[in-house]
Design an enzyme around this catalytic site. Structure first.
Site, PDB file in Angstrom:
ATOM      1  N   LYS A 283     -12.238   0.541  73.607  1.00 48.30           N
ATOM      2  CA  LYS A 283     -12.984   1.459  74.679  1.00 48.30           C
ATOM      3  C   LYS A 283     -12.378   2.807  74.432  1.00 48.30           C
ATOM      4  CE  LYS A 283     -12.621  -0.703  78.347  1.00 48.30           C
ATOM      5  NZ  LYS A 283     -11.716  -1.817  77.804  1.00 48.30           N
TER       6      LYS A 283
ATOM      7  N   ARG B 216     -16.006  -0.450  88.679  1.00 47.42           N
ATOM      8  CA  ARG B 216     -15.343  -2.021  88.528  1.00 47.42           C
ATOM      9  C   ARG B 216     -15.850  -3.023  89.225  1.00 47.42           C
ATOM     10  NH1 ARG B 216     -10.451  -1.836  85.915  1.00 47.42           N
ATOM     11  NH2 ARG B 216      -9.309   0.112  85.652  1.00 47.42           N
TER      12      ARG B 216
ATOM     13  N   ARG C 237      -0.509  -6.531  67.955  1.00 45.11           N
ATOM     14  CA  ARG C 237      -0.505  -5.104  68.042  1.00 45.11           C
ATOM     15  C   ARG C 237       0.995  -4.521  67.797  1.00 45.11           C
ATOM     16  NH1 ARG C 237      -3.733  -2.433  72.890  1.00 45.11           N
ATOM     17  NH2 ARG C 237      -2.349  -3.883  74.094  1.00 45.11           N
TER      18      ARG C 237
ATOM     19  N   ARG D 252       4.684  -4.538  72.847  1.00 44.15           N
ATOM     20  CA  ARG D 252       4.409  -4.666  74.363  1.00 44.15           C
ATOM     21  C   ARG D 252       4.791  -5.981  74.890  1.00 44.15           C
ATOM     22  NH1 ARG D 252      -1.022  -1.530  76.191  1.00 44.15           N
ATOM     23  NH2 ARG D 252      -0.785  -3.115  77.655  1.00 44.15           N
TER      24      ARG D 252
ATOM     25  N   ARG E 119      -5.188 -11.976  81.552  1.00 42.33           N
ATOM     26  CA  ARG E 119      -5.906 -10.716  81.519  1.00 42.33           C
ATOM     27  C   ARG E 119      -7.263 -10.751  81.480  1.00 42.33           C
ATOM     28  NH1 ARG E 119      -2.088  -7.281  77.734  1.00 42.33           N
ATOM     29  NH2 ARG E 119      -3.795  -5.933  77.928  1.00 42.33           N
TER      30      ARG E 119
END
Length: 234
Positions: free
Chosen positions: A29, A104, A144, A177, A188
Site C-alpha cells: 500500500k 479502520r 524482507r 525487523r 498481525r
C-alpha cells in the site's frame, strides 16, 4: 467525466477524488500510494502522522489526543474523525487525497460517507483492495531485508542482493525487523482480517469496492491501480 490524460500536467490537474487503499501488511500500500501521489499530485493523509502533528503543535485536538494517549487509552473514533475532518477540509485536498490508516472500522467508514455527503462532494470515493495470497505475504515479510545505510529494501526470496545479506550499493550487512518473523506476522495478519473484513464487506455491498491482484509485480499492480482510477466513472 475526465478525458484521458496525455501529459504529466494533465494528470496533476485532474480531480481524482478521495481514495482508500485496503490491504494487509506487506501488500504494498505504501509503495502504491507514493505512485498515486507522484502521478496526480494529491496528498497522502496518514492518521498516525496527523495525530503526532496535532500533539506536537499543541492544537486543541492534539491536546485531547495527548491526554487520552498519556492515560494509556486508544484515541476514540470521534476524535480521530475530527482530526481527519480538519485535514481533508484544507485546500490541497480539493482534487482528491489518499487516506492511509483510515477508516479502520465500519463506524469510521459510515462517518466518512456522511462527512463527504454533507460537504456536497461531487467526487466519488474510490476504495481499492490490494488482494494478496496469504503464503505470498508470509514470504514477502519474512524475506524482507533493509540496508541500514541507504534504506534499500531487498527480499531474500524475490529480490535478493548479489551477495547474501549484503547491500549491493553500500556493502553493509542487511538488517531484519524483529517483528518480521512468521509467528508475529501471522498474528498481525489475523488481526488485519478480523478488523478489515467487515470494512471490505461494507464497501462491497455498496458497489464501491475495486479489487486488484497484489500478487503481481509492483509495476503491474501500479498499472492495475491507475487503470481502476482512470475508468470513465472518475
Amino acid at each position: 467525466m475526465n478525458t484521458p490524460a496525455t501529459s504529466v500536467a494533465d494528470y496533476v490537474a485532474r480531480a481524482v477524488g478521495p481514495i482508500i487503499l485496503i490491504g494487509p501488511p506487506g501488500a504494498g500500500k505504501g509503495t502504491q500510494a507514493k505512485q498515486i501521489v507522484e502521478r496526480y499530485g494529491i496528498p497522502q493523509i496518514s492518521t498516525g502522522d496527523l495525530l503526532r502533528e496535532n500533539v506536537k503543535q499543541g492544537s486543541a485536538l492534539g491536546q485531547k489526543a495527548k491526554a487520552v494517549m498519556d492515560a494509556g487509552k486508544l484515541v476514540s473514533d470521534d476524535l480521530v474523525n475530527e482530526i481527519v475532518a480538519e485535514r481533508i477540509a484544507r485546500p490541497d485536498c480539493a482534487r482528491g487525497f489518499i487516506l492511509d490508516g483510515f477508516p479502520r472500522t465500519v463506524g469510521q467508514a459510515e462517518w466518512l460517507d456522511g462527512f463527504l455527503s454533507a460537504r456536497g462532494s461531487k467526487l466519488p470515493l474510490r476504495v481499492i483492495r490490494i488482494a494478496v495470497d496469504y503464503y505470498k505475504l508470509i514470504k514477502r515479510l519474512t524475506g524482507r531485508r533493509t540496508c541500514p545505510v541507504c534504506g534499500t529494501i531487498y527480499n531474500i526470496y524475490t529480490n535478493p542482493p548479489c551477495v547474501d545479506e549484503i547491500c549491493d550499493k553500500e556493502g553493509a550487512k542487511l538488517t531484519f525487523r524483529k517483528d518480521d518473523n512468521e509467528e508475529a506476522i501471522s498474528t498481525r495478519l489475523k488481526a488485519y482480517e478480523k478488523d478489515t473484513l467487515p470494512l471490505v464487506d461494507y464497501y462491497r455491498q455498496r458497489g464501491m469496492l475495486t479489487e486488484i491482484d497484489g500478487d503481481a509485480t509492483a509495476e503491474s499492480v501500479t498499472k492495475q491501480l491507475f487503470g481502476a482510477l482512470e475508468k470513465g466513472e472518475l
